[in-house]
Design a protein around this motif. Structure first.
Motif, PDB file in Angstrom:
ATOM      1  N   UNK A 157     -10.134   9.024   0.536  1.00 29.19           N
ATOM      2  CA  UNK A 157      -9.995   9.718  -0.907  1.00 29.19           C
ATOM      3  C   UNK A 157     -10.132   8.224  -2.039  1.00 29.19           C
ATOM      4  N   UNK A 158      -9.282   7.225  -1.341  1.00 27.42           N
ATOM      5  CA  UNK A 158      -9.449   6.143  -2.407  1.00 27.42           C
ATOM      6  C   UNK A 158     -11.045   5.679  -2.706  1.00 27.42           C
ATOM      7  N   UNK A 159     -11.657   5.599  -1.599  1.00 28.65           N
ATOM      8  CA  UNK A 159     -13.039   5.141  -1.712  1.00 28.65           C
ATOM      9  C   UNK A 159     -14.141   5.919  -2.416  1.00 28.65           C
ATOM     10  N   UNK A 160     -13.670   7.340  -2.434  1.00 31.51           N
ATOM     11  CA  UNK A 160     -14.581   8.251  -3.182  1.00 31.51           C
ATOM     12  C   UNK A 160     -14.053   8.505  -4.586  1.00 31.51           C
ATOM     13  N   UNK A 161     -12.809   7.966  -4.883  1.00 32.59           N
ATOM     14  CA  UNK A 161     -12.460   8.239  -6.340  1.00 32.59           C
ATOM     15  C   UNK A 161     -12.242   6.892  -7.111  1.00 32.59           C
ATOM     16  N   UNK A 162     -11.610   6.937  -8.279  1.00 33.02           N
ATOM     17  CA  UNK A 162     -11.470   5.983  -9.062  1.00 33.02           C
ATOM     18  C   UNK A 162      -9.713   6.037  -9.632  1.00 33.02           C
ATOM     19  N   UNK A 163      -9.042   4.967  -8.865  1.00 28.10           N
ATOM     20  CA  UNK A 163      -7.606   4.928  -9.071  1.00 28.10           C
ATOM     21  C   UNK A 163      -7.155   3.826  -9.831  1.00 28.10           C
ATOM     22  N   UNK A 164      -6.015   4.046 -10.705  1.00 26.36           N
ATOM     23  CA  UNK A 164      -5.495   2.854 -11.433  1.00 26.36           C
ATOM     24  C   UNK A 164      -4.132   2.380 -10.540  1.00 26.36           C
ATOM     25  N   UNK A 165      -3.654   3.146  -9.533  1.00 22.98           N
ATOM     26  CA  UNK A 165      -2.494   2.549  -8.731  1.00 22.98           C
ATOM     27  C   UNK A 165      -2.495   3.472  -7.582  1.00 22.98           C
ATOM     28  N   UNK A 166      -1.996   2.670  -6.489  1.00 25.56           N
ATOM     29  CA  UNK A 166      -1.790   3.366  -5.193  1.00 25.56           C
ATOM     30  C   UNK A 166      -0.439   2.990  -4.648  1.00 25.56           C
ATOM     31  N   UNK A 167       0.391   4.017  -4.424  1.00 23.40           N
ATOM     32  CA  UNK A 167       1.453   4.182  -3.676  1.00 23.40           C
ATOM     33  C   UNK A 167       1.287   4.345  -2.211  1.00 23.40           C
ATOM     34  N   UNK A 168       1.872   3.510  -1.125  1.00 22.65           N
ATOM     35  CA  UNK A 168       1.781   3.467   0.401  1.00 22.65           C
ATOM     36  C   UNK A 168       2.930   3.414   1.051  1.00 22.65           C
ATOM     37  N   UNK A 169       2.973   4.464   2.027  1.00 26.17           N
ATOM     38  CA  UNK A 169       4.120   4.494   2.827  1.00 26.17           C
ATOM     39  C   UNK A 169       3.831   3.109   3.908  1.00 26.17           C
ATOM     40  N   UNK A 170       4.716   2.209   4.193  1.00 29.79           N
ATOM     41  CA  UNK A 170       4.303   1.299   5.052  1.00 29.79           C
ATOM     42  C   UNK A 170       4.226   1.762   6.512  1.00 29.79           C
ATOM     43  N   UNK A 171       5.255   2.792   7.157  1.00 30.50           N
ATOM     44  CA  UNK A 171       5.016   3.070   8.401  1.00 30.50           C
ATOM     45  C   UNK A 171       4.513   4.613   8.502  1.00 30.50           C
ATOM     46  N   UNK A 172       3.607   4.700   8.823  1.00 29.90           N
ATOM     47  CA  UNK A 172       2.730   6.026   9.153  1.00 29.90           C
ATOM     48  C   UNK A 172       1.758   6.117  10.442  1.00 29.90           C
ATOM     49  N   UNK A 173       1.794   7.339  11.130  1.00 31.44           N
ATOM     50  CA  UNK A 173       1.273   7.231  12.277  1.00 31.44           C
ATOM     51  C   UNK A 173      -0.483   7.040  12.085  1.00 31.44           C
ATOM     52  N   UNK A 174      -1.023   6.590  12.980  1.00 28.76           N
ATOM     53  CA  UNK A 174      -2.491   6.068  12.982  1.00 28.76           C
ATOM     54  C   UNK A 174      -2.835   4.899  12.047  1.00 28.76           C
ATOM     55  N   UNK A 175      -3.308   4.928  10.849  1.00 22.45           N
ATOM     56  CA  UNK A 175      -3.405   3.699  10.226  1.00 22.45           C
ATOM     57  C   UNK A 175      -2.119   3.558   9.251  1.00 22.45           C
ATOM     58  N   UNK A 176      -1.413   2.535   9.687  1.00 23.53           N
ATOM     59  CA  UNK A 176      -0.313   2.270   8.649  1.00 23.53           C
ATOM     60  C   UNK A 176      -0.547   1.764   7.381  1.00 23.53           C
ATOM     61  N   UNK A 177       0.457   1.675   6.644  1.00 20.20           N
ATOM     62  CA  UNK A 177       0.426   1.258   5.212  1.00 20.20           C
ATOM     63  C   UNK A 177      -0.215  -0.115   5.131  1.00 20.20           C
ATOM     64  N   UNK A 178      -0.064  -1.078   5.843  1.00 21.14           N
ATOM     65  CA  UNK A 178      -0.221  -2.809   5.928  1.00 21.14           C
ATOM     66  C   UNK A 178      -1.796  -2.470   5.992  1.00 21.14           C
ATOM     67  N   UNK A 179      -2.293  -1.904   6.821  1.00 23.74           N
ATOM     68  CA  UNK A 179      -3.776  -1.720   7.133  1.00 23.74           C
ATOM     69  C   UNK A 179      -4.440  -1.058   6.088  1.00 23.74           C
TER      70      UNK A 179
END
Length: 141
Positions: free
Chosen positions: A40-62
């Motif tokens: 979604x980020x790569x397809x859009x134009x965002x001013x700010x991103x909120x990321x949870x650090x711990x998620x299954x699959x690709x975590x927030x740090x990656x």
């Protein structure tokens, strides 16, 4: 107002943050995991991103690393529900800010803290953007 992406695997967290930000006048897009969020980020134009650090699959740090590869000046706020570190535990929010996040918020957070983080990040991004245009790069946000 800003266009904000929220990436978190907890539907209740997504809904709560989305509601708070939309009530504040922002446009919000949500994703339930890092891979979807990155697409979604790569397809859009965002001013700010909120990321949870711990998620299954690709975590927030990656996810953060890949977001910064794509657009290094977009501010990122990391969020985590893991307890604050004890003497022997790692400080994941602190690590994330050292790796490029502008702010870290420990869940649960108060609405005022969320809105203050958004306002601070957007203001810092605006200053950095104008400094970059004039050739005066700010040392940090």
């Amino acid at each position: 107002m800003a266009r904000i992406l929220i990436v978190d695997d907890e539907p209740a967290v997504l809904a709560t943050i989305r509601l708070l930000l939309e009530r504040a006048g922002h446009t919000v897009v949500v994703a339930g995991d890092g891979r979807k969020g990155l697409a979604i980020f790569e397809a859009g134009d965002f001013d700010l991103v909120f990321l949870d650090i711990f998620m299954p699959g690709m975590d927030g740090l990656e996810t953060m690393r890949l977001v910064h590869q794509h657009q290094p000046l977009v501010p990122i706020v990391v969020i985590s529900g893991r307890p604050a570190p004890y003497e022997s535990g790692p400080d994941f929010l602190g690590m994330a800010t050292k790796l490029g996040a502008i702010r870290g918020l420990q869940k649960p957070f108060k609405p005022a803290a969320l809105l203050a983080a958004v306002a601070g990040c957007l203001e810092a991004a605006k200053r950095l953007s104008s400094s970059t245009v004039t050739g005066n790069i700010a040392p940090n946000l």
